[in-house]
Design an enzyme around this catalytic site. Structure first.
Site, PDB file in Angstrom:
ATOM      1  N   LYS A  69       0.856  -1.186   0.000  1.00  0.00           N
ATOM      2  CA  LYS A  69       0.000   0.000   0.000  1.00  0.00           C
ATOM      3  C   LYS A  69       0.889   1.232   0.000  1.00  0.00           C
ATOM      4  O   LYS A  69       2.010   1.212   0.506  1.00  0.00           O
ATOM      5  CB  LYS A  69      -0.936   0.029   1.215  1.00  0.00           C
ATOM      6  CG  LYS A  69      -0.232   0.253   2.538  1.00  0.00           C
ATOM      7  CD  LYS A  69      -1.224   0.404   3.688  1.00  0.00           C
ATOM      8  CE  LYS A  69      -0.486   0.615   5.007  1.00  0.00           C
ATOM      9  NZ  LYS A  69      -1.409   0.765   6.142  1.00  0.00           N
ATOM     10  N   GLN A 140      -7.138   9.092  13.817  1.00  0.00           N
ATOM     11  CA  GLN A 140      -6.898   7.779  14.388  1.00  0.00           C
ATOM     12  C   GLN A 140      -7.534   7.589  15.761  1.00  0.00           C
ATOM     13  O   GLN A 140      -7.825   6.460  16.173  1.00  0.00           O
ATOM     14  CB  GLN A 140      -5.381   7.561  14.496  1.00  0.00           C
ATOM     15  CG  GLN A 140      -4.950   6.213  15.005  1.00  0.00           C
ATOM     16  CD  GLN A 140      -5.530   5.046  14.241  1.00  0.00           C
ATOM     17  OE1 GLN A 140      -6.066   4.114  14.831  1.00  0.00           O
ATOM     18  NE2 GLN A 140      -5.444   5.096  12.918  1.00  0.00           N
ATOM     19  N   ARG A 177     -19.267   9.379  22.217  1.00  0.00           N
ATOM     20  CA  ARG A 177     -20.284   8.359  22.500  1.00  0.00           C
ATOM     21  C   ARG A 177     -21.132   8.085  21.253  1.00  0.00           C
ATOM     22  O   ARG A 177     -21.457   6.937  20.938  1.00  0.00           O
ATOM     23  CB  ARG A 177     -21.154   8.803  23.677  1.00  0.00           C
ATOM     24  CG  ARG A 177     -22.019   7.685  24.252  1.00  0.00           C
ATOM     25  CD  ARG A 177     -22.619   8.053  25.591  1.00  0.00           C
ATOM     26  NE  ARG A 177     -21.643   7.918  26.663  1.00  0.00           N
ATOM     27  CZ  ARG A 177     -21.065   8.935  27.304  1.00  0.00           C
ATOM     28  NH1 ARG A 177     -21.385  10.162  26.995  1.00  0.00           N
ATOM     29  NH2 ARG A 177     -20.199   8.716  28.263  1.00  0.00           N
ATOM     30  N   GLY A 235       2.583   6.755  16.941  1.00  0.00           N
ATOM     31  CA  GLY A 235       2.817   7.888  16.059  1.00  0.00           C
ATOM     32  C   GLY A 235       4.176   7.886  15.392  1.00  0.00           C
ATOM     33  O   GLY A 235       4.347   8.433  14.306  1.00  0.00           O
ATOM     34  N   ASP A 237       6.720   6.576  13.190  1.00  0.00           N
ATOM     35  CA  ASP A 237       6.874   5.609  12.111  1.00  0.00           C
ATOM     36  C   ASP A 237       7.830   6.097  11.036  1.00  0.00           C
ATOM     37  O   ASP A 237       7.889   5.556   9.946  1.00  0.00           O
ATOM     38  CB  ASP A 237       5.517   5.274  11.499  1.00  0.00           C
ATOM     39  CG  ASP A 237       4.801   6.507  10.973  1.00  0.00           C
ATOM     40  OD1 ASP A 237       5.367   7.621  11.077  1.00  0.00           O
ATOM     41  OD2 ASP A 237       3.683   6.380  10.451  1.00  0.00           O
ATOM     42  N   LYS A 241      11.044  10.843  14.622  1.00  0.00           N
ATOM     43  CA  LYS A 241       9.787  11.108  15.320  1.00  0.00           C
ATOM     44  C   LYS A 241       9.909  10.616  16.764  1.00  0.00           C
ATOM     45  O   LYS A 241      10.540   9.592  17.037  1.00  0.00           O
ATOM     46  CB  LYS A 241       8.615  10.403  14.643  1.00  0.00           C
ATOM     47  CG  LYS A 241       8.104  11.084  13.386  1.00  0.00           C
ATOM     48  CD  LYS A 241       6.828  10.408  12.899  1.00  0.00           C
ATOM     49  CE  LYS A 241       6.210  11.134  11.721  1.00  0.00           C
ATOM     50  NZ  LYS A 241       4.936  10.498  11.292  1.00  0.00           N
TER      51      LYS A 241
END
Length: 337
Positions: A69, A140, A177, A235, A237, A241
């Site tokens: 991907k 996310q 909710r 986070g 990746d 970072k």
């Protein structure tokens, strides 16, 4: 040779978070058993566009699937009226090399990432954990919250902190909710969702913390965490970072989704380079833990860290479920190649 093409909305209709959690758990175990292959991660940052892309690929022997991907994150697209996060996934039959699916990658990525973070919490957080913190209120966050509540329904409070936009955290907390009910079929009447301005305050109140930001500067300090805190760090990746202070790794029990990839681009990259920890301090991979090959939490005071950089083999398992169910429901477009 026909290939099924699936749009994002079609994928949303056919896959369920409960199913994705079990698929992700299964693939982590297959990885531990040597039945998967992770091919090298490719990433690139577009400096002038303030954007990034990455290409992830792999092979699941246990499912006889391989593929790849490409994901693109172009935040400035919002100003152009375009989606900032998009991607395309290609799935191949490993018996023949023939493609069986081409689909939107963004929704499946969010689902499997949510499942991964939640499996980290469920496997390593204290069994009596009642307070969860989400660092990052972006796309996310709802997936992390939904998956965690499915595995840990005893969570009573969820702190939502966004270092860039308190308003975004407020909006998510007030709508959470409803999102859980409509998007994930989850009732969360006993859980309180709280937007919090102070990262420090939320950390000091939390038993389990999931980080999902693109930060390159540590946002959580060791002095804030209380004994027994668990971190699922998702986070980091790409190189440099970092979401949590390197010192948090010292003395913690550390687990990776893929050890080699985490050392290169994960949350543990900088603590290793700085000498805070050594490679020998990494206890193993989450699949090894799920298979019972290595130990997990052994007491209520240990700090545990699950460093998850994201594995395409997880997407493959979720994609297989989506393709199978979409065909049964006569969704998507079959195209002759």
């Amino acid at each position: 040779m026909s290939v099924l093409i699936l749009k994002r909305e079609e994928i949303k209709k056919v896959i369920d978070m409960r199913e994705v959690i079990e698929e992700v758990r299964k693939v982590y175990k297959l990885k531990s058993q040597g039945k998967t292959v992770i091919w090298p991660l490719v990433n690139y940052e577009f400096e002038e566009e303030h954007a990034a892309m990455d290409i992830r690929s792999g092979y699941v022997k246990g499912e006889q699937l391989h593929g790849l991907k490409m994901l693109n994150n172009f935040p400035e697209n919002r100003e152009k009226g375009l989606t900032p996060f998009n991607g395309i996934m290609m799935v191949y039959d490993s018996n023949t090399g023939i493609p069986i699916g081409i689909m939107d990658a963004s929704y499946i990525t969010c689902m499997r990432t949510g499942a991964a973070g939640a499996i980290g919490v469920d496997s390593l957080a204290r069994k009596d954990a009642e307070t969860l913190m989400l660092l990052g209120a972006g796309k996310q966050a709802p997936f992390q919250i939904s998956a965690t509540l499915l595995l840990r329904p005893n969570i009573k409070e969820v702190y939502i902190v966004d270092p860039l936009s308190f308003e975004q955290a407020e909006t998510l907390a007030s709508n959470m909710r409803k999102i859980l009910q409509e998007d994930f079929d989850i009732q969360a009447d006993q859980t309180v969702f709280l937007a919090e301005r102070s990262i420090e305050k939320a950390v000091r109140c939390s038993d389990a913390i999931i980080t999902v930001t693109p930060s390159r500067n540590p946002l959580i300090k060791k002095e804030w965490i209380r004994p027994g805190t668990h971190f699922s760090c998702l986070g980091s990746d790409m190189e440099t970072k970092q979401e949590i202070e390197s010192a948090i790794f010292a003395g913690a029990k550390i687990y990776a989704d893929d050890k080699e990839q985490c050392i290169r681009v994960g949350e543990m990259e900088l603590p290793l380079l700085e000498g805070v920890i050594r490679e020998a301090d990494i206890l193993g991979e989450i699949g090894d833990l799920l298979c019972g090959k290595i130990s997990g939490r052994e007491n209520s005071d240990e700090t545990t860290i699950f460093d998850a950089t994201g594995l395409y083999i997880l997407d493959l398992a979720a994609a297989k479920a989506a393709i199978t169910k979409a065909k049964k429901a006569h969704m998507g477009i079959e195209v002759e190649m």
